[in-house]
Scaffold this active site. Structure first.
Site, short mmCIF file in Angstrom:
data_model
loop_
_atom_site.label_atom_id
_atom_site.label_comp_id
_atom_site.label_asym_id
_atom_site.label_seq_id
_atom_site.Cartn_x
_atom_site.Cartn_y
_atom_site.Cartn_z
N LYS A 1 5.05 3.45 5.03
CA LYS A 1 5.27 3.57 3.59
C LYS A 1 4.87 4.97 3.10
CE LYS A 1 4.80 -1.38 3.03
NZ LYS A 1 3.93 -2.52 2.76
N ASP B 1 5.25 -4.31 -5.56
CA ASP B 1 5.56 -5.37 -4.60
C ASP B 1 6.19 -6.58 -5.31
OD1 ASP B 1 5.14 -4.85 -1.92
OD2 ASP B 1 2.98 -5.21 -2.01
N GLN C 1 -1.99 -3.68 0.55
CA GLN C 1 -1.37 -4.22 1.76
C GLN C 1 -1.98 -5.58 2.10
OE1 GLN C 1 1.26 -2.72 3.49
NE2 GLN C 1 1.30 -4.68 4.52
#
Ligand code: NDP
Length: 249
Positions: A17, A84, A61
């Site tokens: 990422k 997200d 994460q």
């Protein structure tokens, strides 16, 4: 990007990422916290990032270590910075079909279908898996595009009966080679979300590619299918977040 602990898969995802941000010219910061970080410390960092005006998107994460409550963490992220799209506000917006952010993996699947010129409207769409991250939002997105959607899960009786009917089959189960060619309708579009690491360290999907590709009309590989799309969609959400946060200032 916030990473807690040293899970090797999470480390790879965060590195990818970070690399994608650099390639797109998106400024990024990484906060790598030790495994023993407390929930309060993590919440305090999220609060700081929520208020930081030069940060448009926050990604914690997952999974976080067991002593930290994942839901509390997701709920603490400012929905406008929730790239997200896991915050309940964003989940609710997806449900009603009026959303800013779409969870990256289902969004990537939709993009693959669109870019391949595949029509969803009226098609039998079967999603195997009902997680909040993939299966559920995937089903909603296919529904918004007028697919006739069936969601299958571990309690589904006779899974094959359902998968065999699918014109578009999305598999997100987390079991290597779970769906085999005999479970797929001739000519179906097969999208394999699974990423499983085998004992020989090789990556494989939830669909047995060799038998499935003989029956499918189109199929995504693992690696190199949905995975890179997920990261591309994260970049898209981040740009969207930057635009949103600009107008909200
Ligand atoms: P979860 O473990 O959260 O969910 C798995 C789902 O599969 C559950 O809904 C479960 O059902 C269902 N399931 C389990 N066993 C069966 C079975 N025998 N028959 C039918 N359904 C079953 O996984 P995720 O959704 O988070 O991830 C799924 C896969 O996708 C994993 O391999 C993961 O690594 C990968 N992934 C890939 C991404 C990418 O970027 N390409 C991003 C995110 C995930 P139940 O609810 O009943 O338990």
């Amino acid at each position: 990007m916030v990473i807690v602990g040293d899970d090797p898969a999470s480390r790879v995802y965060v590195n990818n990422k970070k690399k994608a941000c650099a390639e797109c010219g998106i400024y990024s910061e990484e906060y790598a916290l030790p495994e023993e970080t407390t929930q309060e410390e993590l919440l305090s960092l999220i609060d700081t990032l929520n208020k930081k005006s030069d940060i448009s998107g926050i990604l914690v994460q997952l999974p976080v270590p067991k002593h930290i409550d994942e839901t509390t963490i997701i709920n603490a992220i400012d929905p406008k910075k929730d790239v997200d799209a896991f915050h309940p506000i964003n989940v609710g917006k997806i449900m009603v079909g009026n959303f800013d952010f779409v969870p990256c993996t289902p969004a990537g699947v939709m993009e693959l279908i669109k870019e391949s010129g595949i029509e969803i409207s009226g098609k039998e769409c079967v999603v195997v898996g009902r997680s909040n991250i993939v299966g559920k939002p995937q089903a909603m997105l296919l529904l918004h595009q007028n697919g006739t959607v069936t969601i299958c899960h571990s309690r589904t009786k006779d899974l094959k009966e359902h998968t065999k009917k699918a014109d578009i089959l999305v598999v997100a189960v987390g079991i290597p080679n779970f769906v085999t060619g005999d479970m797929i309708k001739e000519g179906a579009v097969v999208i394999d979300v699974g990423i499983n690491r085998l004992e020989n360290k090789k990556l494989c999907g939830d669909v047995e590619f060799e038998s499935a590709e003989k029956v499918a009309g189109a199929i995504t590989p693992v690696p190199g299918g949905v995975g890179p799309m997920t990261i591309a969609m994260l970049m898209k959400n981040t740009v969207k977040a930057a635009e949103l946060n600009k107008t909200h200032k």
